[in-house]
Write an enzyme that holds these catalytic residues in place. Structure first.
Site, short mmCIF file in Angstrom:
data_model
loop_
_atom_site.label_atom_id
_atom_site.label_comp_id
_atom_site.label_asym_id
_atom_site.label_seq_id
_atom_site.Cartn_x
_atom_site.Cartn_y
_atom_site.Cartn_z
N HIS A 270 -32.49 -6.16 -3.98
CA HIS A 270 -33.32 -5.99 -5.17
C HIS A 270 -33.25 -7.23 -6.06
O HIS A 270 -34.28 -7.81 -6.42
CB HIS A 270 -32.85 -4.76 -5.94
N GLU A 271 -32.04 -7.63 -6.40
CA GLU A 271 -31.88 -8.78 -7.31
C GLU A 271 -32.33 -10.09 -6.66
O GLU A 271 -32.84 -10.98 -7.33
CB GLU A 271 -30.43 -8.87 -7.80
N HIS A 274 -35.98 -10.60 -7.19
CA HIS A 274 -36.23 -11.22 -8.49
C HIS A 274 -35.97 -12.73 -8.43
O HIS A 274 -36.76 -13.54 -8.92
CB HIS A 274 -35.32 -10.61 -9.55
N GLU A 300 -40.92 -6.84 -10.87
CA GLU A 300 -40.33 -5.68 -10.19
C GLU A 300 -40.98 -5.42 -8.84
O GLU A 300 -40.35 -4.91 -7.92
CB GLU A 300 -40.45 -4.45 -11.08
#
Length: 502
Positions: A270-271, A274, A300
């Site tokens: 997830h990170e 980003h 996101e």
């Protein structure tokens, strides 16, 4: 170089100074969440207050206003010259938007907001550790008051929450989000009821998973995704996050849960999503709005793309499951790929947002949106948060948190003052699905390539369609440019139905 070009370059340089200062704040925030000694909290709040004031004055001062006014009418937004490129005109559009926003907020307010939120983050961390909402409540009460004041400074047409939402996801209103979320909830509820299956065995995902091996596997995933470790790093924090000060310095953190195998894997992917976005922004535009990410919703979309559409897909694990088995030396020896895939996609209501399955995740966001909206419009009081939170958890997911730490204290966002942020998580899922549909059409063999461990082409597609454009295009225009289709929630619902209802 003509006069307009010279004026543009002067504006660019002034803006770049402010962006450099913002990068320093990013490093201060990152340090506060990772390595800063607890005794440094008081001086850190003063440092952040000072930096917030410096940045605000740089972005709203006479020098910047004069430079911007030479090129664009601040009242109408009309560009005063025809000699600039479409790209430069887009930058002026965004600069003007930022200027109107920033000049609406007095410097003293900006400084106070930065100081209070810095103190609040420390208080939240302690309150969560001690499961004591009452310790955090006074800070949250102050933050809610400041956000109400912030909304009044910024201005709005229909609802004070509009002003806060605009800061994270421009061009969308509270009424639009409310309608979208109500429709989404109605359509997801029957899908969830059909998909919930507690007979799926996922017990093997929970046990004792070595801290260092988890980190090692996380780094393997980062390498495969194309995360450049010379321009970033992986550290630990209470709440996983991504922090970038420049495309050449984009850092992420994870949280190692010693008893949950997928917690770290999901957080890392997830990170990293980003971070790849930040690394892919055009360096030659650093300091210009075109060197920044489009919005939090688009941001996101990148993280959820990697975490769910890739990280929860069977092709991905066809390649990475054997590597996971090797990493943990026999702990998964008797687990088949089919059993593992079913387990990581099990639909079951849970307390923690960042560990929720794909289907129930939006309900976590809808709950937070409704609470934020209520706090800002003063229909909910801070002291009522634990009670209202638990009631909504029971209504939407059929479960009630046993502690505040797994309930209303689980997220860092409110302590950071980030009201208006949460809706972007679900918007990001919707954007990701819309983008992925176009990606799959352009790469009909994507499953075969991912199953072979090839992820580079995924990163390239996202860079070409999203990252390289920065803020050049409004969100809906960017999505249409990338896909050729107007944005709707259809792709998201279609994906979930196909995957979970058979």
């Amino acid at each position: 170089m003509n006069t307009s070009e010279k004026d543009f370059q002067k504006l660019f340089e002034i803006s770049k100074n402010a962006r450099v200062l913002q990068g320093i704040v990013s490093l201060l925030d990152w340090d506060q969440e990772t390595y800063m000694p607890s005794g440094g909290a008081e001086i850190r709040s003063e440092q952040l207050k000072t930096m917030a004031g410096l940045i605000h004055r740089e972005k709203t001062g006479r020098k910047f206003k004069t430079a911007l006014s030479k090129l664009v009418d601040l009242d109408s937004g009309k560009v005063r010259t025809k000699s600039l490129s479409k790209e430069q005109n887009a930058a002026l559009r965004e600069w003007r938007r930022d200027f109107i926003h920033d000049t609406s907020l007095p410097s003293k307010f900006v400084e106070e907001f930065a100081k209070v939120t810095s103190q609040s983050v420390i208080a939240w961390r302690a309150a969560k550790k001690e499961n004591a909402f009452h310790q955090f409540a006074p800070y949250l009460d102050r933050i809610v008051q400041l956000n109400r004041k912030r909304a009044e400074y910024l201005g709005y047409k229909s609802h004070p929450y509009d002003a806060l939402l605009e800061e994270y996801e421009p061009d969308i209103t509270t009424a639009e989000v409310t309608a979208l979320f109500q429709s989404l909830q109605q359509k997801l509820t029957p899908i969830i009821k059909k998909a919930v299956n507690r007979s799926i065995d996922d017990k093997f995902l929970f046990g004792s998973w070595d801290h260092h091996k988890q980190l090692d596997f996380g780094k393997k995933l980062l390498d495969a995704m194309g995360y450049d470790s010379s321009k970033g790093r992986l550290d630990l924090s209470v709440h996983p996050f991504s922090s970038a000060s420049h495309p050449t310095d984009s850092r992420i953190t994870t949280r190692i849960h010693p008893e949950s195998l997928m917690s770290n894997i999901s957080a890392v992917m997830h990170e990293a999503g980003h971070a790849l976005y930040e690394m892919g922004l055009p360096q030659n535009q650093y300091g210009s709005p075109l060197g920044d990410a489009r919005s939090l919703g688009v941001h996101e979309s990148q993280s959820r793309w990697w975490e769910t559409r890739i990280g929860l897909s069977k092709p991905f694990w066809q390649y990475f499951f054997p590597l996971l088995k090797d990493t943990f030396n026999g702990q998964l020896e008797n687990v088949t790929l089919e059993k593992f895939y079913a387990a990581i996609n099990k639909v079951e209501p849970s307390f923690i947002r960042i560990e929720a399955d794909e289907l129930t995740y939006p309900l976590h966001i809808i709950l937070r949106f409704e609470l934020e909206k209520g706090l800002i419009e003063e229909t909910i009081k801070v002291r009522e948060i634990p009670e209202v939170w638990n009631a909504k958890m029971e209504e939407y997911l059929g479960i009630i948190p046993a502690t505040h730490a797994e309930g209303c204290l689980q997220d860092i966002h409110w302590s950071m003052g980030a009201f208006g942020y949460f809706p972007t998580y679900t918007l990001g899922n919707l954007y990701a699905a819309h983008l992925f549909e176009a990606f799959a059409k352009e790469h009909p063999d994507w499953e075969k390539r991912v199953a072979a461990g090839q992820l580079g082409f995924v990163k390239v597609w996202l860079h070409d369609k999203v990252h390289q454009h920065g803020r050049r295009y409004p969100t809906l225009e960017l999505l249409k440019l990338a896909t050729g289709c107007d944005f709707t929630a259809d792709a998201y619902l279609h994906y979930l139905k196909n995957k979970y209802v058979q």
